[in-house]
Design a protein around this motif. Structure first.
Motif: not given
Length: 959
Positions: A627-636
């Motif tokens: 979830r943290r990776h998706v927030t950081r890289r995809l802005g979700v």
């Protein structure tokens, strides 16, 4: 030696450094404006500060409280304190009183191992006083003869003592024990999570000699500011990062490890904000910092706060080998922000050498063309040599064991004469266990003679990993090897696991299941995944005449290409078992494939768009990282956990992200497929009383390729969903969903805690419809739950939910409801979140609104349970029982659980499983639990499983 009054107004007495206590006395007198700042974030306001005189005064007050408990010089005090300020205060109280402190950390998630470790330390240190917090005391296992004092109690005694006497008088005449240089000052436990820790003895003379050597080498002064984020049970944090700045009167900053590990860039941001001049970090942090260099450049160009590293004179980097290319990249990446080209100092130290004792101040100039940095030259008064097997010194350039001699070297291990004798050569040199060479006076390490693996600066002993893996099904006892390797250019060592599989030749699903079980067990026990898992025949394990596996020989064979065919076969097997390779398409799928590859340490080209996140190796902890990776890289932002559970492949998750990341729209479906491979009868597991199914993720991983594992999730989590209005409605909904997934029996149904009663009702309903139910399981729940449900009001349920989610500890879950009950509901929930760890709230993506909704849902399930009264029968039950919430396991079994006999027509099975009610599926117990559960399923469903497998394997048209 006797305790004597030492006056702060008499600097000559403080300057005579015969004991460690005088370090604090001198700093308080000579540097009254300097002190310790405890940092909780990167901003200046995210901290609290204590000057050296304030630290001294606080420590003296606690010293009085410890003396009131009867402690005398040379008594041992074990420190189990997670708060930094509390730890340093009690630590210095011990030193000032002549008591011998010994830092400890708990063994999480495994009461049996924790009890073994505590009992071992209690005996080893001859019944020390254990100082901890009230909350941690409530979590301690029962250990006969263990003396415990809560720091809160000591603080109350200290406060009352301070009120009874003049504070000014206490400052003028502190009664400080006058220790001799040869007296024991500190005990530090070595790694030994199985309960066999050794206690390294460090005298006042050892520590003071070390301080003199470090200060001379590092050239620290009172004008410096230091920063540390390593916990105090590590000798580098206590000596390198606390006592050394105290020795010179420098300002020092300390942060909890989680502050940096959650976001490595905070390391540099804190250095910039506070203009730190010296710091320490293990080498492994440099890799993530290099990866984040572009991110920080983008933030600054977008108007973010500038990074200023110009004050930073040096970073001491130890704990594992320093990769030259990684260090050079770090210096180059952050040179634009003022980082000096000589700011990184690779170093060597051990607990037995009082931490850092050899430093390379010339990196990278003296390391050009090398893979690993040299470690430089020793501090003043320390001698080093490399020796052969007969302890004869070798000439420069030849490889041998690193041996050390000097006044900062330990005299041995407390109450362990055998280990002490083994640690020293006949002529008195300390044997490090590391292999190295000396060129032009500079030390370079090339390996270890001890059997261990260093991953991200942490030492893991091979035999401990092997012992855990030998408990798995289909692993041949005595044929497991854990050893390190290092890929060219890698930032850290990687773990290799070799096992001799006990599966039949040609049983690829069974072999893949074993590989998955090995990987999952390592991840859940140690928090990282093996780089390679090698299934090998027994004759591939070289042995000594005594049967010991020669791990070093296996490493040499691996690194020379001797296992390349096995590595290729495992890669091909994995691809086949995951359904072949489907390349990602579109930008979002490619980004997700890169995220998956980074998390599982593989090439993005190897990630199939249709492979499940969990089949690739993801655990419940990895969901939070994803979830943290998706927030950081995809802005979700705020990607729901259930979205990952129900859309675990790159393709599925990309489709959900295109819809905003929310759970799939449409009708509520309680079924969450956690594992879909395998031809055997599926297992359906019902949620516990909190309604969520995350607790089953780690258990399901052991069913890969064996049987499908479906979890049932309560209604009401998603927006617009109405919670169940009755117990009967819930059961009917679940039966319908199960039959939609598997139209006919035989069925396998189980439930955890509250879910056990639901599973029983589901089984009754399926049998009433004429279906066969061959397995009905209950995880630690009796049939009669009404009395327990009636005990729980809203605040009880909310506190239990908070405990279940690791937001509060067990003691708080018991004590807080009575304290919070008079408050309005919203304030009750707000208080639970206020005291919860910030990082845990972030991991779970919980705020007050979300936690409130979850608490209401759990309370609704509790309400439904109040009206539940078991009636009727099913054929039989399998009841897995663990330590109950209260009372003994024996009473729980005989007086509560065996009442299931009233509701079955055939004999029930009662199976003892490790752990407690809330931990039986936790990381430390799930490997043992899965073997028990799978065995019971195979026993109960043998005929049905064989029939399903035969049908699946029959040629088309004959099934």
């Amino acid at each position: 030696m006797a305790s004597q009054p030492l006056k702060n107004s008499a600097p000559e007495e403080c300057q005579d450094l015969r004991s460690v206590a005088r370090l604090l006395l001198r700093a308080a007198h000579d540097h009254p404006d300097a002190g310790v700042r405890y940092v909780s974030g990167q901003a200046a306001e995210d901290s609290q500060r204590q000057t050296y005189p304030e630290l001294l005064e606080s420590a003296l007050e606690f010293l009085a409280a410890l003396r009131d408990r009867g402690l005398r010089p040379c008594d041992k005090v074990a420190l189990l304190l997670d708060g930094q300020s509390e730890f340093l205060t009690v630590f210095w109280a011990c030193v000032l009183g002549g008591f011998v402190p010994c830092p400890m950390v708990p063994v999480p998630g495994d009461p049996a191992r924790w009890a073994t470790q505590l009992a071992h330390v209690n005996q080893l240190l001859e019944r020390p006083l254990l100082v901890t917090t009230e909350a941690m005391r409530a979590e301690l296992p029962e250990v006969p003869g263990l003396a415990v004092a809560a720091v809160e109690e000591l603080r109350d005694v200290a406060a009352s003592s301070g009120a009874a006497s003049s504070g000014a008088a206490r400052r003028q005449q502190p009664e400080v024990h006058s220790a001799a240089p040869e007296d024991l000052a500190l005990l530090v436990l070595t790694s030994g999570s199985t309960g066999n820790s050794k206690a390294v003895m460090l005298t006042h003379g050892n520590i003071l000699a070390s301080m003199a050597g470090k200060a001379d080498k590092q050239r620290l002064t009172a004008a410096d500011t230091t920063f540390n984020w390593i916990s105090y049970d590590h000798v580098a944090a206590l000596l390198e990062a606390h006592m050394l700045p105290l020795y010179v009167g420098a300002e020092q900053l300390h942060a909890e490890a989680s502050v940096i590990l959650e976001e490595p860039l905070r390391f540099l941001r804190i250095i910039s904000r506070h203009q730190v001049t010296m710091s320490f970090t293990p080498n492994f942090l440099l890799g993530p910092l290099n990866s984040s260099a572009g991110e920080i450049a983008e933030e600054i160009s977008a108007g973010g706060e500038r990074l200023d590293l110009s004050a930073l004179r040096h970073i001491v980097s130890g704990g594992e080998a320093n990769v030259v290319a990684t260090g050079e990249a770090f210096l180059e990446n952050y040179a634009p922000y003022g980082l000096r080209e000589t700011a990184l100092w690779p170093a060597f130290g051990m607990t037995e050498t009082c931490a850092g004792s050899i430093y390379n101040r010339e990196f990278p100039a003296t390391d050009a063309g090398q893979e690993f940095a040299n470690l430089g030259t020793p501090v003043k008064a320390l001698r080093i040599r490399v020796a052969d097997d007969d302890n004869r010194a070798l000439p420069p350039g030849e490889v041998g064991e690193l041996q050390l001699s000097g006044p900062m070297i330990t005299s041995g291990y407390y109450n362990d004469e055998e280990a002490t004798q083994e640690a020293f050569t006949p002529d008195g040199w300390f044997r490090s266990g590391d292999l190295g060479r000396i060129d032009d006076g500079r030390l370079t390490l090339v390996g270890r003679s001890k059997d261990s693996v260093i991953v991200n600066g942490v030492n893991y002993f091979s035999h401990e990993i092997e012992a855990a893996l030998e408990q798995l099904d289909d692993v041949a006892a005595g044929y497991v090897a854990a050893f390190p390797t290092r890929r060219p250019g890698s930032d850290t060592e990687q773990l290799v696991i070799a096992v001799s599989p006990g599966v039949a030749d040609g049983d690829e699903p069974g072999l893949y299941r074993l590989i998955s079980a090995v990987r999952s067990t390592v991840v859940m026990h140690w928090g990282f995944r093996p780089s390679l898992i090698l299934p090998l025949p027994e004759d591939a394990f070289p042995k000594t005449s005594l049967g010991k596996t020669l791990r070093r020989r296996m490493r040499i064979r691996l690194e020379s290409g001797g296992f390349d065919d096995v590595i290729a076969y495992v890669a091909e097997l994995t691809t086949r078992q995951l359904g072949g390779h489907t390349p990602p398409r579109g930008e979002t799928e490619r980004e997700l494939a890169e995220i998956y590859a980074e998390m599982f340490d593989t090439d993005p080209e190897r990630i199939s768009a249709t492979a499940s996140f969990f089949d690739l190796g993801g655990t419940s902890l990895d969901i939070l990282r994803l979830r943290r990776h998706v927030t950081r890289r995809l802005g979700v932002a705020d990607l729901p956990i259930i979205t990952v559970l129900t859309a675990p492949s790159v393709r599925q998750l990309a489709a959900r992200l295109a819809d905003g990341g929310s759970p799939a729209s449409g009708a509520y479906d309680p079924i969450v497929p956690l594992q879909t491979g395998g031809e055997k009868t599926p297992l359906f597991c019902v949620h516990p009383g909190v309604g969520e199914v995350l607790v089953f993720v780690n258990l399901a991983k052991y069913f890969v390729g064996d049987r499908p594992f479906y979890a049932l999730r309560a209604r009401g989590f998603n927006e617009g969903e109405k919670p169940f209005g009755s117990f009967e409605e819930m059961v009917a909904c679940y039966v319908e969903a199960i039959r939609a997934r598997q139209p006919h029996g035989p069925y396998a149904i189980a439930g955890y805690s509250y879910g056990g009663a639901v599973a029983f009702e589901i089984a009754k309903a399926l049998e009433a419809a004429g279906e066969r139910v061959d397995f009905v399981g209950s995880f630690n729940l009796p049939p009669h739950i009404t009395y327990r449900m009636e005990e729980l009001d809203f605040v009880d349920t909310a506190a239990n939910l908070a405990f279940f989610l690791d937001l509060i500890n067990k003691k708080q879950s018991i004590d807080l409801p009575d304290e919070l009950r008079p408050l309005p509901k919203e304030e009750q929930l707000a208080h639970l979140l206020r005291i919860a760890p910030r990082n845990r709230l972030a991991e779970l993506d919980l705020d007050l609104a979300k936690f409130s909704a979850w608490a209401e849902l759990a309370n609704g399930l509790t309400y439904l349970g109040r009206s539940y009264h078991p009636t009727g029968t099913t054929r039989s039950m399998t009841v897995f029982y663990a330590i109950p919430l209260r009372g003994t396991k024996e009473d729980w079994l005989e007086n509560e659980l065996r009442r299931w006999d009233e509701h079955t027509t055939e004999p029930n099975r009662y199976i003892d499983v490790p752990g407690e009610h809330y931990t039986l599926m936790g990381p430390q117990h799930v490997a043992a639990l899965q073997a028990i559960v799978r065995k019971e399923l195979d026993r109960a469903l043998g005929d049905a499983d064989r029939s399903r497998t035969d049908q699946a394997q029959a040629p088309r048209g004959q099934a």
